[in-house]
Design an enzyme around this catalytic site. Structure first.
Site, short mmCIF file in Angstrom:
data_model
loop_
_atom_site.label_atom_id
_atom_site.label_comp_id
_atom_site.label_asym_id
_atom_site.label_seq_id
_atom_site.Cartn_x
_atom_site.Cartn_y
_atom_site.Cartn_z
N LYS A 111 -33.44 3.93 -33.96
CA LYS A 111 -33.90 3.60 -32.97
C LYS A 111 -34.85 4.89 -32.75
O LYS A 111 -36.18 4.65 -33.11
CB LYS A 111 -33.39 3.22 -31.76
N LYS A 190 -34.52 -4.78 -42.84
CA LYS A 190 -33.02 -6.09 -42.04
C LYS A 190 -34.28 -6.46 -40.32
O LYS A 190 -34.77 -5.90 -40.10
CB LYS A 190 -32.16 -5.12 -40.97
N LYS A 193 -36.21 -7.47 -34.05
CA LYS A 193 -37.73 -7.90 -32.96
C LYS A 193 -38.35 -7.53 -32.82
O LYS A 193 -39.35 -7.11 -32.68
CB LYS A 193 -36.85 -7.95 -31.27
P1 TYM Z 1 -29.78 -7.10 -29.87
O1 TYM Z 1 -30.10 -7.92 -29.41
O2 TYM Z 1 -30.13 -6.13 -31.00
O3 TYM Z 1 -28.77 -8.60 -31.54
C1 TYM Z 1 -28.50 -9.64 -31.43
C2 TYM Z 1 -27.63 -10.35 -31.48
O4 TYM Z 1 -27.98 -10.52 -32.92
C3 TYM Z 1 -27.10 -9.49 -33.95
N1 TYM Z 1 -28.07 -9.66 -35.03
C4 TYM Z 1 -28.74 -9.68 -36.59
N2 TYM Z 1 -27.35 -9.97 -36.71
C5 TYM Z 1 -27.65 -10.44 -38.38
N3 TYM Z 1 -28.51 -9.92 -38.78
C6 TYM Z 1 -30.04 -9.11 -38.20
N4 TYM Z 1 -30.83 -9.31 -39.04
C7 TYM Z 1 -29.20 -9.10 -36.81
N5 TYM Z 1 -30.45 -8.74 -35.96
C8 TYM Z 1 -30.15 -9.33 -34.91
C9 TYM Z 1 -27.66 -8.70 -34.15
O5 TYM Z 1 -25.67 -8.11 -34.17
C10 TYM Z 1 -25.83 -8.84 -32.18
O6 TYM Z 1 -24.97 -9.74 -32.23
N6 TYM Z 1 -26.58 -3.77 -28.64
C11 TYM Z 1 -26.62 -5.03 -28.48
C12 TYM Z 1 -26.56 -6.02 -26.87
C13 TYM Z 1 -25.21 -5.86 -26.54
C14 TYM Z 1 -24.42 -6.43 -26.75
C15 TYM Z 1 -23.37 -6.00 -26.06
C16 TYM Z 1 -23.82 -7.25 -27.60
C17 TYM Z 1 -25.66 -5.07 -25.97
N7 TYM Z 1 -24.39 -5.49 -24.55
C18 TYM Z 1 -21.75 -6.62 -25.62
C19 TYM Z 1 -22.78 -7.60 -27.45
C20 TYM Z 1 -21.97 -7.65 -26.65
C21 TYM Z 1 -28.27 -5.56 -29.40
O7 TYM Z 1 -29.19 -4.58 -29.12
O8 TYM Z 1 -28.14 -6.63 -29.75
#
Ligand code: TYM
Length: 322
Positions: A111, A190, A193
């Site tokens: 990041k 990848k 957002k």
């Molecule tokens: P975040 O917001 O980046 O993404 C949310 C979920 O989407 C999945 N994801 C993807 N899966 C496949 N291909 C992609 N290109 C892709 N982009 C995103 C992520 O793996 C995720 O499952 N740190 C976490 C948020 C969080 C969280 C938690 C998740 C905070 N606390 C507790 C699980 C449990 C995050 O930034 O996800």
């Protein structure tokens, strides 16, 4: 009934990567699991610095969760800021977290290299994520491949805490869909957002089509036989339709036979997205006009999550001697 926890950051508009890696699993699991699904609003403070934007993003994630098919009768849907006890849990975990565990976390480096400011919040982000998870004693954490390390850190922290203070935390299992790795975006990186490469299935038709037509492909001529696995258009198609779906097999066969140009594959993907998300698109419009309903869903979700998390925090406080 086995319990599930997962969350998504409100750092921008949700996209097909979130759907394929995470939301699709939530929808499948809500049938026979006790679900805690939340909006990781504190986490988003590591990247979103505009209060108005954050507020709107948070609301939009809730609406999108519901539009995609999360059912509040089966899933406790809540905002992280409505369970501030997780920040206390985060502190208790921080005190058993060796610094090197954060040093080896790859998401911080990624990041920062993408331009996010190297704040302490960003550095200790995985500890807050561990608190989100351990706070509800889940059996499973369904996520996409890019969250694997965070869930592994969570397991390590739970074990470190339990070694020091006795069996306080349940050590949860990671759940990643076998047929879905990381979904690429229109540029082949990848899908994210924040990389301006995402496909948002709620886009209006015209910009959605334009977006899909912009997916990078190689320059193989129409008549050439093509390997579907190497093509981003096919990978996205497969993530939306499902690996076992006959439409995926049909498209793979068209690639392998030759005689199909990428424009045609992109058109097939565009039509698939409109078809698969037709109901979700309608539901999203309805939900946007019904703020009272969304507030009520969040009120009930917060009450359920509070009850659960308060009990776990209280257990952890007692264990450490507070
Ligand atoms: P975040 O917001 O980046 O993404 C949310 C979920 O989407 C999945 N994801 C993807 N899966 C496949 N291909 C992609 N290109 C892709 N982009 C995103 C992520 O793996 C995720 O499952 N740190 C976490 C948020 C969080 C969280 C938690 C998740 C905070 N606390 C507790 C699980 C449990 C995050 O930034 O996800």
């Amino acid at each position: 009934m086995k319990r599930v926890l997962s969350g998504i950051q409100p750092s921008g508009q949700l996209h097909l990567g979130n759907y394929a890696g995470a939301i699709r699993q939530f929808i499948d699991m809500q049938v026979d699991h006790e679900m805690y699904i939340f909006v990781a609003s504190y986490h988003a403070l590591t990247s979103v610095r505009e209060p108005k934007v954050l507020k709107e993003n948070i609301r939009q994630v809730v609406i999108d969760y519901l539009a995609f098919g999360l059912d509040p009768k089966k899933t406790h849907l809540y905002l992280q800021q409505d369970v501030p006890q997780v920040t206390e849990l985060c502190w208790l975990l921080s005190c058993v977290c060796p610094k090197h565990m954060m040093d080896k976390a790859t998401s911080f480096k990624d990041k920062v290299s993408k331009g996010l400011s190297a704040s302490i919040g960003l550095y200790t982000y995985p500890i807050l994520q561990a608190a989100d998870i351990l706070g509800v004693d889940p059996d499973f954490v369904p996520v996409g491949e890019d969250q694997r390390q965070h869930v592994e850190i969570t397991r390590d922290l739970a074990e470190a805490f339990n070694r020091q203070y006795g069996p306080v935390f349940k050590v949860p299992d990671l759940k990643i869909r076998k047929d879905a790795g990381l979904l690429p975006g229109v540029d082949g990186q990848k899908m994210s957002k924040s990389y301006n490469n995402a496909i948002d299935p709620f886009m209006a038709e015209k910009p959605l089509r334009k977006r899909i037509m912009s997916i990078v492909t190689d320059s193989a001529p129409v008549e050439e036989k093509k390997d579907p696995k190497k093509c981003v258009v096919f990978q996205i198609f497969q993530a939306v339709a499902g690996a076992d779906d006959p439409r995926t097999a049909q498209l793979a066969e068209r690639y392998q036979r030759g005689g199909m140009g990428y424009g045609e594959a992109k058109q097939a993907l565009f039509e698939l997205i409109l078809q698969e998300f037709a109901a979700a698109r309608t539901r999203r419009e309805e939900l946007s006009k019904d703020p009272g309903y969304v507030d009520e869903v969040l009120r009930q979700g917060a009450a359920a999550a509070n009850e659960k998390i308060s009990a776990v925090v209280s257990r952890a406080r007692t264990a450490v001697g507070l």
